[in-house]
Design a protein around this motif. Sequence first.
Motif, PDB file in Angstrom:
ATOM      1  N   LEU A  95     -11.081  -8.351   2.635  1.00 35.75           N
ATOM      2  CA  LEU A  95     -10.524  -7.957   1.340  1.00 35.75           C
ATOM      3  C   LEU A  95      -9.907  -6.566   1.416  1.00 35.75           C
ATOM      4  O   LEU A  95      -8.846  -6.320   0.833  1.00 35.75           O
ATOM      5  CB  LEU A  95     -11.607  -7.974   0.264  1.00 35.75           C
ATOM      6  CG  LEU A  95     -12.121  -9.328  -0.226  1.00 35.75           C
ATOM      7  CD1 LEU A  95     -13.057  -9.124  -1.411  1.00 35.75           C
ATOM      8  CD2 LEU A  95     -10.979 -10.244  -0.614  1.00 35.75           C
ATOM      9  N   VAL A  96     -10.577  -5.652   2.107  1.00 34.89           N
ATOM     10  CA  VAL A  96     -10.052  -4.291   2.240  1.00 34.89           C
ATOM     11  C   VAL A  96      -8.708  -4.304   2.961  1.00 34.89           C
ATOM     12  O   VAL A  96      -7.740  -3.665   2.523  1.00 34.89           O
ATOM     13  CB  VAL A  96     -11.052  -3.386   2.986  1.00 34.89           C
ATOM     14  CG1 VAL A  96     -10.426  -2.020   3.277  1.00 34.89           C
ATOM     15  CG2 VAL A  96     -12.332  -3.214   2.168  1.00 34.89           C
ATOM     16  N   ILE A  97      -8.627  -5.050   4.061  1.00 32.80           N
ATOM     17  CA  ILE A  97      -7.379  -5.119   4.820  1.00 32.80           C
ATOM     18  C   ILE A  97      -6.261  -5.714   3.965  1.00 32.80           C
ATOM     19  O   ILE A  97      -5.142  -5.187   3.912  1.00 32.80           O
ATOM     20  CB  ILE A  97      -7.578  -5.952   6.101  1.00 32.80           C
ATOM     21  CG1 ILE A  97      -8.558  -5.253   7.045  1.00 32.80           C
ATOM     22  CG2 ILE A  97      -6.237  -6.180   6.818  1.00 32.80           C
ATOM     23  CD1 ILE A  97      -8.956  -6.080   8.251  1.00 32.80           C
ATOM     24  N   GLY A  98      -6.553  -6.808   3.278  1.00 33.18           N
ATOM     25  CA  GLY A  98      -5.549  -7.420   2.418  1.00 33.18           C
ATOM     26  C   GLY A  98      -5.129  -6.504   1.286  1.00 33.18           C
ATOM     27  O   GLY A  98      -3.940  -6.417   0.946  1.00 33.18           O
ATOM     28  N   SER A  99      -6.086  -5.800   0.699  1.00 37.58           N
ATOM     29  CA  SER A  99      -5.783  -4.888  -0.411  1.00 37.58           C
ATOM     30  C   SER A  99      -4.931  -3.716   0.048  1.00 37.58           C
ATOM     31  O   SER A  99      -4.068  -3.239  -0.695  1.00 37.58           O
ATOM     32  CB  SER A  99      -7.089  -4.380  -1.032  1.00 37.58           C
ATOM     33  OG  SER A  99      -7.843  -5.440  -1.579  1.00 37.58           O
ATOM     34  N   VAL A 100      -5.168  -3.233   1.261  1.00 36.88           N
ATOM     35  CA  VAL A 100      -4.369  -2.129   1.799  1.00 36.88           C
ATOM     36  C   VAL A 100      -2.907  -2.546   1.911  1.00 36.88           C
ATOM     37  O   VAL A 100      -2.007  -1.805   1.501  1.00 36.88           O
ATOM     38  CB  VAL A 100      -4.924  -1.674   3.169  1.00 36.88           C
ATOM     39  CG1 VAL A 100      -3.913  -0.785   3.894  1.00 36.88           C
ATOM     40  CG2 VAL A 100      -6.238  -0.927   3.000  1.00 36.88           C
ATOM     41  N   PHE A 101      -2.658  -3.725   2.439  1.00 33.85           N
ATOM     42  CA  PHE A 101      -1.281  -4.202   2.557  1.00 33.85           C
ATOM     43  C   PHE A 101      -0.650  -4.416   1.182  1.00 33.85           C
ATOM     44  O   PHE A 101       0.497  -4.049   0.951  1.00 33.85           O
ATOM     45  CB  PHE A 101      -1.238  -5.515   3.355  1.00 33.85           C
ATOM     46  CG  PHE A 101      -1.238  -5.316   4.836  1.00 33.85           C
ATOM     47  CD1 PHE A 101      -0.072  -5.044   5.518  1.00 33.85           C
ATOM     48  CD2 PHE A 101      -2.417  -5.395   5.551  1.00 33.85           C
ATOM     49  CE1 PHE A 101      -0.060  -4.853   6.892  1.00 33.85           C
ATOM     50  CE2 PHE A 101      -2.434  -5.208   6.921  1.00 33.85           C
ATOM     51  CZ  PHE A 101      -1.262  -4.938   7.604  1.00 33.85           C
ATOM     52  N   TYR A 102      -1.418  -5.010   0.253  1.00 30.98           N
ATOM     53  CA  TYR A 102      -0.865  -5.362  -1.048  1.00 30.98           C
ATOM     54  C   TYR A 102      -0.605  -4.143  -1.924  1.00 30.98           C
ATOM     55  O   TYR A 102       0.341  -4.115  -2.707  1.00 30.98           O
ATOM     56  CB  TYR A 102      -1.812  -6.330  -1.757  1.00 30.98           C
ATOM     57  CG  TYR A 102      -1.231  -6.945  -3.003  1.00 30.98           C
ATOM     58  CD1 TYR A 102       0.033  -7.533  -2.981  1.00 30.98           C
ATOM     59  CD2 TYR A 102      -1.943  -6.966  -4.188  1.00 30.98           C
ATOM     60  CE1 TYR A 102       0.573  -8.111  -4.116  1.00 30.98           C
ATOM     61  CE2 TYR A 102      -1.413  -7.542  -5.338  1.00 30.98           C
ATOM     62  CZ  TYR A 102      -0.150  -8.110  -5.294  1.00 30.98           C
ATOM     63  OH  TYR A 102       0.398  -8.671  -6.423  1.00 30.98           O
ATOM     64  N   SER A 103      -1.433  -3.103  -1.807  1.00 34.88           N
ATOM     65  CA  SER A 103      -1.290  -1.920  -2.658  1.00 34.88           C
ATOM     66  C   SER A 103      -0.527  -0.788  -1.969  1.00 34.88           C
ATOM     67  O   SER A 103      -0.361   0.282  -2.563  1.00 34.88           O
ATOM     68  CB  SER A 103      -2.678  -1.411  -3.087  1.00 34.88           C
ATOM     69  OG  SER A 103      -3.326  -2.358  -3.904  1.00 34.88           O
ATOM     70  N   LEU A 104      -0.068  -1.005  -0.740  1.00 33.60           N
ATOM     71  CA  LEU A 104       0.600   0.058   0.018  1.00 33.60           C
ATOM     72  C   LEU A 104       1.769   0.699  -0.730  1.00 33.60           C
ATOM     73  O   LEU A 104       1.867   1.933  -0.785  1.00 33.60           O
ATOM     74  CB  LEU A 104       1.065  -0.496   1.370  1.00 33.60           C
ATOM     75  CG  LEU A 104       1.629   0.524   2.362  1.00 33.60           C
ATOM     76  CD1 LEU A 104       0.562   1.530   2.762  1.00 33.60           C
ATOM     77  CD2 LEU A 104       2.154  -0.208   3.614  1.00 33.60           C
ATOM     78  N   PRO A 105       2.687  -0.057  -1.333  1.00 36.58           N
ATOM     79  CA  PRO A 105       3.828   0.599  -1.997  1.00 36.58           C
ATOM     80  C   PRO A 105       3.428   1.462  -3.182  1.00 36.58           C
ATOM     81  O   PRO A 105       4.129   2.414  -3.514  1.00 36.58           O
ATOM     82  CB  PRO A 105       4.708  -0.575  -2.435  1.00 36.58           C
ATOM     83  CG  PRO A 105       3.803  -1.756  -2.486  1.00 36.58           C
ATOM     84  CD  PRO A 105       2.805  -1.525  -1.398  1.00 36.58           C
ATOM     85  N   PHE A 106       2.303   1.147  -3.827  1.00 38.86           N
ATOM     86  CA  PHE A 106       1.881   1.911  -5.002  1.00 38.86           C
ATOM     87  C   PHE A 106       1.347   3.287  -4.623  1.00 38.86           C
ATOM     88  O   PHE A 106       1.201   4.156  -5.488  1.00 38.86           O
ATOM     89  CB  PHE A 106       0.819   1.127  -5.774  1.00 38.86           C
ATOM     90  CG  PHE A 106       1.352  -0.119  -6.400  1.00 38.86           C
ATOM     91  CD1 PHE A 106       1.862  -0.106  -7.684  1.00 38.86           C
ATOM     92  CD2 PHE A 106       1.384  -1.308  -5.687  1.00 38.86           C
ATOM     93  CE1 PHE A 106       2.375  -1.249  -8.267  1.00 38.86           C
ATOM     94  CE2 PHE A 106       1.902  -2.462  -6.263  1.00 38.86           C
ATOM     95  CZ  PHE A 106       2.400  -2.433  -7.546  1.00 38.86           C
TER      96      PHE A 106
END
Length: 231
Positions: A95-106
């Motif tokens: 979940l952490v890895i996926g969240s890092v990719f998904y929230s990167l632009p923010f």
Amino acid sequence: MSLFWDIWPAIKLTLSLAFITTIVLLVIGTPIAWWLARSKSRWTIIVNALVALPLVLPPTVLGFYMLIALGANGPGGWIASSWGGRTLAFTFPGLVIGSVFYSLPFVVQPLRNTFAALGSGPLEAAFSLGFDFRKAFVLVILPLARPGYLTATVLGFAHTVGEFGVVMMIGGNIPGQTKVLSIAIFDYVEQLRWTEAHIVALGMLVFAFITLAITMSVDRRIAQVQPGTSR
């Protein structure tokens, strides 16, 4: 009160995920944002597009490819095998890895905009005083970039709290391990427990509104006290 204790594991898991993800994003997002703001390379267009991709890509598409990457036959499986695991999918680290990719632009975009707005003047002034890059960045650039870091931190944290598509794809619905608040709302709706779904959804709505309002207020005050900033 029973609803609170029912939802508490999801609250704790969501806050832990958002906190860890935000810290990781600030660490890796700072050099990326600095390079995007300062570099003249033609590669900045490609890197910037890759960073911004989650803004337009459906979460389920990103989640699907993340699921493959974190699965037993992907890099996630190889990493998990180092401690005897089989996969990073359907786990909290996944979940952490996926969240890092998904929230990167923010996180990257507010930092990039802040670094670009600062220009090269502060860094050149620090160099003229004998500072090396590391000292100049810590003592000069970081204090001047506080509004950008504040915005990046809040947006990254709040966006992670509200994730659903990516989390559902790579984490599923495992209580205490991957069941975050957005999944809990989905659960209540599936069970036709509309009252509980309304309460949790309203709580997240209030949290998002208050967080953004506080951020804008603090950001405005910082801008007003900085020298040379127009009111």
